[in-house]
Design an enzyme around this catalytic site. Structure first.
Site, PDB file in Angstrom:
ATOM      1  N   ASP A   1       0.857  -1.199   0.000  1.00 40.78           N
ATOM      2  CA  ASP A   1       0.000   0.000   0.000  1.00 40.78           C
ATOM      3  C   ASP A   1       0.892   1.249   0.000  1.00 40.78           C
ATOM      4  O   ASP A   1       0.832   2.067   0.923  1.00 40.78           O
ATOM      5  CB  ASP A   1      -0.937  -0.001   1.218  1.00 40.78           C
TER       6      ASP A   1
ATOM      7  N   ASP B   1       6.893   1.167   1.967  1.00 37.43           N
ATOM      8  CA  ASP B   1       6.666   0.167   0.909  1.00 37.43           C
ATOM      9  C   ASP B   1       7.600   0.470  -0.276  1.00 37.43           C
ATOM     10  O   ASP B   1       8.233  -0.420  -0.827  1.00 37.43           O
ATOM     11  CB  ASP B   1       5.233   0.218   0.386  1.00 37.43           C
TER      12      ASP B   1
ATOM     13  N   ASN C   1      -2.603   2.397   3.529  1.00 37.41           N
ATOM     14  CA  ASN C   1      -2.121   3.764   3.806  1.00 37.41           C
ATOM     15  C   ASN C   1      -3.023   4.813   3.176  1.00 37.41           C
ATOM     16  O   ASN C   1      -3.227   5.898   3.716  1.00 37.41           O
ATOM     17  CB  ASN C   1      -0.699   3.931   3.270  1.00 37.41           C
TER      18      ASN C   1
ATOM     19  N   PHE D   1      -0.858  -1.315  12.401  1.00 37.05           N
ATOM     20  CA  PHE D   1      -1.774  -0.812  11.371  1.00 37.05           C
ATOM     21  C   PHE D   1      -2.170  -1.877  10.340  1.00 37.05           C
ATOM     22  O   PHE D   1      -3.359  -2.062  10.062  1.00 37.05           O
ATOM     23  CB  PHE D   1      -1.115   0.382  10.663  1.00 37.05           C
ATOM     24  N   ASN D   2      -1.204  -2.575   9.740  1.00 37.40           N
ATOM     25  CA  ASN D   2      -1.528  -3.501   8.642  1.00 37.40           C
ATOM     26  C   ASN D   2      -2.495  -4.600   9.093  1.00 37.40           C
ATOM     27  O   ASN D   2      -3.380  -4.992   8.340  1.00 37.40           O
ATOM     28  CB  ASN D   2      -0.258  -4.146   8.076  1.00 37.40           C
TER      29      ASN D   2
ATOM     30  N   ASP E   1       8.515  -1.774   6.355  1.00 40.77           N
ATOM     31  CA  ASP E   1       8.343  -2.650   5.191  1.00 40.77           C
ATOM     32  C   ASP E   1       9.642  -3.220   4.620  1.00 40.77           C
ATOM     33  O   ASP E   1       9.676  -4.394   4.227  1.00 40.77           O
ATOM     34  CB  ASP E   1       7.561  -1.911   4.095  1.00 40.77           C
TER      35      ASP E   1
HETATM   36  O1  RIB Z   1       2.562  -0.200  10.760  1.00 42.59           O
HETATM   37  C1  RIB Z   1       3.441   0.023   9.685  1.00 42.59           C
HETATM   38  C2  RIB Z   1       2.814  -0.388   8.388  1.00 42.59           C
HETATM   39  O2  RIB Z   1       1.672   0.410   8.137  1.00 42.59           O
HETATM   40  C3  RIB Z   1       3.741  -0.182   7.175  1.00 42.59           C
HETATM   41  O3  RIB Z   1       3.466  -1.164   6.214  1.00 42.59           O
HETATM   42  C4  RIB Z   1       3.333   1.162   6.656  1.00 42.59           C
HETATM   43  O4  RIB Z   1       3.557   1.302   5.236  1.00 42.59           O
HETATM   44  C5  RIB Z   1       1.868   1.147   6.926  1.00 42.59           C
HETATM   45  O5  RIB Z   1       1.244   0.454   5.869  1.00 42.59           O
HETATM   46 CA    CA Z   2       2.942  -0.548   3.930  1.00 42.36          CA
END
Ligand code: RIB
Ligand code: CA
Length: 309
Positions: free
Chosen positions: A12, A17, A41, A166-167, A240
């Protein structure tokens, strides 16, 4: 020369990334078969446009497919505070030199894996929506997936909430499907990525390489550093890029076998990755890194673009 590992880059983009993809393209150990995007993102249209521009800049000559507009079940969740409204704010990038694939991300993943003579590794640096859809729609392809190497989770803490990274938090249902699939999982969570810090002197060393790509990479690193500096970090965590580096130089990492389970319920803990040894391991989890050697790996990768010009 050992055979190259066939990979699909799924992400994303996203500043980190983009740097992960730079590292992958520069490695003689990896062969990029396809690029797929996922909403995370930023909205999937934005991260797909970013993917086209990154691949144009880096000379990644592989099909790029756009993913779903939403996670499996949850509503989309974006991170404009981290990556900006475009999802890749900062330096001006070239306009795309290639169109998006007519296929969606899952279809491109499936076609790529089915047509590959060797097993394929998916490097996922965003929410796991695409990998989950692939595994649900094409279980027959599981045996052709070497590994799913992810940036995601955190055994002892989160970043978007105290419990969740987050991911994983964007699509916990997808993460549950992936971790319960039986496919080998290589997990670089916050435990390792927040040790993989890029300091100001490191991104100045990137800038000193010279050439267009090194300036843009240094600008991305500085953008990412400024956000984290304001949160009290001494450097920019290279989330990433760890998911790529661990495939290139696993010896730089402290790897542990664990059973990782995903919390999909809970008022406070949704998206939490619980790692333990009370059941059969389903993942190899990176818990530590040789930071200096990792930084050298990144800078050496940037230098390959200078030589290419
Ligand atoms: O928590 C970090 C992740 O969330 C990374 O992949 C960053 O690009 C966001 O997507
Ligand atoms: Ca990412």
């Amino acid at each position: 020369m050992t055979e190259k590992r066939a990979i699909i880059l799924d992400g994303d983009p996203g500043h980190d990334d983009a740097i992960a993809w730079m590292l992958a393209k520069a490695s003689e150990k990896l062969e990029i078969l396809a690029v797929t995007t996922v909403c995370g993102n930023q909205a999937v249209e934005k991260v797909s446009y970013n993917a086209q521009r990154i691949c144009t800049l880096l000379g990644i000559n592989a099909p790029i497919a756009k993913g779903k507009r939403t996670p499996l079940i949850a509503e989309p969740m974006n991170a404009p505070s981290v990556h900006g409204e475009s999802g890749l704010d900062g330096p001006v990038l070239p306009e795309p030199s290639m169109p998006l694939s007519a296929l969606g991300s899952v279809e491109l993943m499936a076609q790529t894996i089915a047509n590959s003579e060797k097993k394929v590794t998916i490097i996922s640096t965003g929410p796991l929506t695409n990998s989950a859809c692939l595994l649900l729609a094409h279980p027959e392809l599981k045996e052709k997936i070497e590994t799913i190497s992810i940036m995601g989770g955190g055994i002892h803490f989160g970043n978007w909430t105290p419990a969740a990274e987050f991911n994983i938090l964007v699509d916990p249902e997808a993460a549950k499907v992936v971790f319960e699939s039986g496919v080998p999982i290589l997990m670089c969570g916050l435990d390792v990525t927040e040790k993989a810090l890029i300091m100001p002197e490191d991104f100045e060393a990137v800038r000193a390489v010279g050439g267009e790509v090194s300036q843009i990479i240094a600008d991305w690193l500085e953008f990412f550093y400024r956000f984290h500096r304001d949160l009290g970090y001494e450097g920019a965590p290279m989330h990433d890029p760890c998911a790529v580096a661990v495939l290139i130089q696993p010896e730089l990492f402290d790897l542990r076998e664990m059973c990782v389970e995903i919390e999909t319920g809970g008022e406070y803990c949704r998206g939490m990755t619980i790692g333990h040894n009370r059941a059969k391991p389903n993942a190899t989890v990176a818990m530590g890194i040789n930071r200096e050697a990792f930084v050298k790996l990144l800078i050496d990768a940037v230098k390959t673009y200078k030589e290419a010009t």
